[in-house]
Design a protein around this motif. Sequence first.
Motif, PDB file in Angstrom:
ATOM      1  N   PHE A 194    -139.745 -15.527 -90.691  1.00  0.00           N
ATOM      2  CA  PHE A 194    -139.435 -16.947 -90.876  1.00  0.00           C
ATOM      3  C   PHE A 194    -138.536 -17.153 -92.092  1.00  0.00           C
ATOM      4  O   PHE A 194    -137.550 -17.900 -92.034  1.00  0.00           O
ATOM      5  CB  PHE A 194    -140.733 -17.751 -91.021  1.00  0.00           C
ATOM      6  N   LEU A 214    -134.710 -18.515 -92.066  1.00  0.00           N
ATOM      7  CA  LEU A 214    -134.379 -19.648 -92.921  1.00  0.00           C
ATOM      8  C   LEU A 214    -133.194 -19.325 -93.834  1.00  0.00           C
ATOM      9  O   LEU A 214    -132.252 -20.125 -93.949  1.00  0.00           O
ATOM     10  CB  LEU A 214    -135.601 -20.037 -93.760  1.00  0.00           C
ATOM     11  N   SER A 263    -129.917 -18.858 -91.700  1.00  0.00           N
ATOM     12  CA  SER A 263    -129.401 -20.122 -91.175  1.00  0.00           C
ATOM     13  C   SER A 263    -128.818 -20.977 -92.292  1.00  0.00           C
ATOM     14  O   SER A 263    -127.785 -21.628 -92.104  1.00  0.00           O
ATOM     15  CB  SER A 263    -130.490 -20.881 -90.424  1.00  0.00           C
ATOM     16  N   ALA A 264    -129.442 -20.980 -93.460  1.00  0.00           N
ATOM     17  CA  ALA A 264    -128.887 -21.733 -94.594  1.00  0.00           C
ATOM     18  C   ALA A 264    -127.550 -21.146 -95.027  1.00  0.00           C
ATOM     19  O   ALA A 264    -126.611 -21.881 -95.360  1.00  0.00           O
ATOM     20  CB  ALA A 264    -129.867 -21.736 -95.761  1.00  0.00           C
TER      21      ALA A 264
END
Length: 132
Positions: free
Chosen positions: A57, A61, A64-65
């Motif tokens: 996860f 995260l 994607s950021a």
Amino acid sequence: MLLRRLREAIEEMAERRKKKKTEKEKMKRRSRKYGQAQLKHSRRGIKSTFLAVCCLFLLVLAFSASYITRGDVGLLIGVVGLSALALAVVGLKNAIQGFKEREKNYVTCKVGAALNGLFLLGLIAIFLRGLF
């Protein structure tokens, strides 16, 4: 008359309890194979697998950021990466310790060790690539 009804109610309750007990014993016998009880999963293996999911996860995260900001990420994403690395190390340690638990199902230990090992290698490769 009242005593008779009371006696019947008590006998009915005793009969229900006996029936419930026999049903429970039947269910226990069904869950065993050749008289052996089913093995439970290793607690540390479950923790290891959970930590691998948390690490995944955090990596999703962070990636994607980084994708959204087109690579212009700050210190916060680096901290997320280091925490993912720490989670992978702790998860791998828990998986290895989970193999030492006796009479357990080690599937979660194997999954946790494999996932955390892969994440650990991937994160080390990313950090080494960043250095050179």
